[in-house]
Scaffold this motif. Structure first.
Motif, mmCIF file in Angstrom:
data_model
loop_
_atom_site.group_PDB
_atom_site.id
_atom_site.type_symbol
_atom_site.label_atom_id
_atom_site.label_comp_id
_atom_site.label_asym_id
_atom_site.label_seq_id
_atom_site.Cartn_x
_atom_site.Cartn_y
_atom_site.Cartn_z
ATOM 1 N N LEU A 123 41.377 7.408 -23.960
ATOM 2 C CA LEU A 123 41.010 8.827 -24.077
ATOM 3 C C LEU A 123 40.983 9.530 -22.724
ATOM 4 O O LEU A 123 40.845 10.749 -22.666
ATOM 5 C CB LEU A 123 39.667 8.969 -24.789
ATOM 6 N N HIS A 124 41.135 8.767 -21.667
ATOM 7 C CA HIS A 124 41.326 9.290 -20.312
ATOM 8 C C HIS A 124 41.893 8.152 -19.459
ATOM 9 O O HIS A 124 41.729 6.983 -19.808
ATOM 10 C CB HIS A 124 40.039 9.856 -19.700
ATOM 11 N N PRO A 125 42.564 8.500 -18.369
ATOM 12 C CA PRO A 125 43.096 7.447 -17.497
ATOM 13 C C PRO A 125 41.960 6.605 -16.912
ATOM 14 O O PRO A 125 40.825 7.045 -16.822
ATOM 15 C CB PRO A 125 43.805 8.221 -16.382
ATOM 16 N N SER A 126 42.305 5.411 -16.520
ATOM 17 C CA SER A 126 41.345 4.540 -15.847
ATOM 18 C C SER A 126 42.030 3.964 -14.616
ATOM 19 O O SER A 126 43.127 3.447 -14.718
ATOM 20 C CB SER A 126 40.913 3.411 -16.786
ATOM 21 N N PRO A 127 41.452 4.080 -13.430
ATOM 22 C CA PRO A 127 40.128 4.646 -13.189
ATOM 23 C C PRO A 127 40.092 6.138 -13.517
ATOM 24 O O PRO A 127 41.100 6.831 -13.431
ATOM 25 C CB PRO A 127 39.878 4.383 -11.712
ATOM 26 N N ASN A 128 38.911 6.571 -13.881
ATOM 27 C CA ASN A 128 38.710 7.929 -14.351
ATOM 28 C C ASN A 128 38.059 8.793 -13.278
ATOM 29 O O ASN A 128 37.214 8.335 -12.534
ATOM 30 C CB ASN A 128 37.820 7.892 -15.597
ATOM 31 N N LYS A 129 38.490 10.036 -13.230
ATOM 32 C CA LYS A 129 37.827 11.043 -12.403
ATOM 33 C C LYS A 129 37.112 11.986 -13.357
ATOM 34 O O LYS A 129 37.531 12.166 -14.489
ATOM 35 C CB LYS A 129 38.856 11.817 -11.587
ATOM 36 N N ILE A 130 36.042 12.564 -12.911
ATOM 37 C CA ILE A 130 35.298 13.511 -13.756
ATOM 38 C C ILE A 130 36.234 14.561 -14.345
ATOM 39 O O ILE A 130 36.109 14.941 -15.497
ATOM 40 C CB ILE A 130 34.149 14.178 -12.968
ATOM 41 N N SER A 131 37.213 14.988 -13.587
ATOM 42 C CA SER A 131 38.126 16.042 -14.048
ATOM 43 C C SER A 131 39.025 15.580 -15.189
ATOM 44 O O SER A 131 39.607 16.405 -15.892
ATOM 45 C CB SER A 131 38.991 16.544 -12.885
ATOM 46 N N THR A 132 39.163 14.262 -15.390
ATOM 47 C CA THR A 132 40.021 13.772 -16.469
ATOM 48 C C THR A 132 39.244 13.136 -17.614
ATOM 49 O O THR A 132 39.836 12.679 -18.579
ATOM 50 C CB THR A 132 41.038 12.737 -15.935
ATOM 51 N N GLU A 133 37.914 13.120 -17.524
ATOM 52 C CA GLU A 133 37.128 12.461 -18.555
ATOM 53 C C GLU A 133 37.414 13.055 -19.927
ATOM 54 O O GLU A 133 37.309 14.260 -20.127
ATOM 55 C CB GLU A 133 35.634 12.550 -18.235
ATOM 56 N N PHE A 134 37.832 12.200 -20.833
ATOM 57 C CA PHE A 134 38.181 12.552 -22.209
ATOM 58 C C PHE A 134 39.282 13.614 -22.298
ATOM 59 O O PHE A 134 39.337 14.383 -23.248
ATOM 60 C CB PHE A 134 36.929 12.941 -23.001
ATOM 61 N N SER A 135 40.178 13.604 -21.326
ATOM 62 C CA SER A 135 41.275 14.571 -21.301
ATOM 63 C C SER A 135 42.239 14.415 -22.475
ATOM 64 O O SER A 135 42.890 15.381 -22.878
ATOM 65 C CB SER A 135 42.043 14.477 -19.976
ATOM 66 N N ALA A 136 42.332 13.219 -23.049
ATOM 67 C CA ALA A 136 43.229 12.998 -24.190
ATOM 68 C C ALA A 136 42.502 13.126 -25.527
ATOM 69 O O ALA A 136 43.111 12.944 -26.580
ATOM 70 C CB ALA A 136 43.887 11.627 -24.078
ATOM 71 N N LEU A 137 41.227 13.452 -25.490
ATOM 72 C CA LEU A 137 40.466 13.577 -26.739
ATOM 73 C C LEU A 137 41.042 14.645 -27.667
ATOM 74 O O LEU A 137 41.175 14.386 -28.873
ATOM 75 C CB LEU A 137 38.983 13.825 -26.450
ATOM 76 N N PRO A 138 41.431 15.825 -27.185
ATOM 77 C CA PRO A 138 42.018 16.807 -28.100
ATOM 78 C C PRO A 138 43.280 16.291 -28.809
ATOM 79 O O PRO A 138 43.457 16.512 -30.014
ATOM 80 C CB PRO A 138 42.334 18.006 -27.204
ATOM 81 N N LEU A 139 44.146 15.601 -28.092
ATOM 82 C CA LEU A 139 45.348 15.028 -28.687
ATOM 83 C C LEU A 139 44.967 14.016 -29.773
ATOM 84 O O LEU A 139 45.516 14.036 -30.876
ATOM 85 C CB LEU A 139 46.202 14.356 -27.601
ATOM 86 N N PHE A 140 44.013 13.149 -29.471
ATOM 87 C CA PHE A 140 43.588 12.149 -30.439
ATOM 88 C C PHE A 140 42.921 12.799 -31.653
ATOM 89 O O PHE A 140 43.199 12.438 -32.796
ATOM 90 C CB PHE A 140 42.632 11.138 -29.790
#
Length: 148
Positions: A11-28
């Motif tokens: 649901l976000h890249p790893s390692p994660n940055k605050i700016s990318t946290e759950f960035s893929a959640l809308p797509l999912f």
């Protein structure tokens, strides 16, 4: 159908940055809304520090009831020297719940599953969920004949 869902690397890249946290959640979530016969069990390590209700709160209100549980965390001595730890946690959940239906896992930890496991849809850890992964996930769901 049950989908066992990881967060980091999915649901976000790893390692994660605050700016990318759950960035893929809308797509999912958009994909999940098209497949109302699929429920989620959280397999992410986030389950170790969050209750099911806290995990549900990450998702949009209309999807929260589809998060039905989280995987058990196996004791360290059961997985310390064994491969496929995430797979074993999923199998443990299936056994505890006497689940006999189809299941898939969306995860970036390919080494946590038996090699080329047919139920695993893998994401690239440093990218997370993409449209291509969504297409592979949809194809797997179609293979089970449960596409709504």
């Amino acid at each position: 159908m049950i989908l066992f869902l990881d967060f980091d690397g999915v649901l976000h890249p790893s390692p994660n940055k605050i700016s990318t946290e759950f960035s893929a959640l809308p797509l999912f979530e958009n994909w999940l809304r098209k497949h109302d016969h699929i429920n989620l069990v959280i397999s992410s390590s986030w389950r170790d520090v969050m209750s099911v209700d806290m995990l549900k709160a990450i998702f949009s209100t209309d999807l929260q009831d589809r998060i039905i549980d989280k995987c058990p965390t196996l004791p360290f001595d059961k997985v310390e020297h064994e491969a496929h730890w995430r797979y074993k946690e999923i199998i443990e959940w299936i056994a505890i719940n006497n689940y006999e239906g189809p299941w898939l896992a969306l995860d970036d930890a390919i080494d946590a599953f038996p090699e080329r496991h047919p139920n695993l849809i893998a994401c690239k850890q440093n990218i997370g969920l993409t449209q291509l992964v969504i297409e592979r996930l949809t194809a797997k769901v179609l293979d089970y004949g449960h596409l709504s």
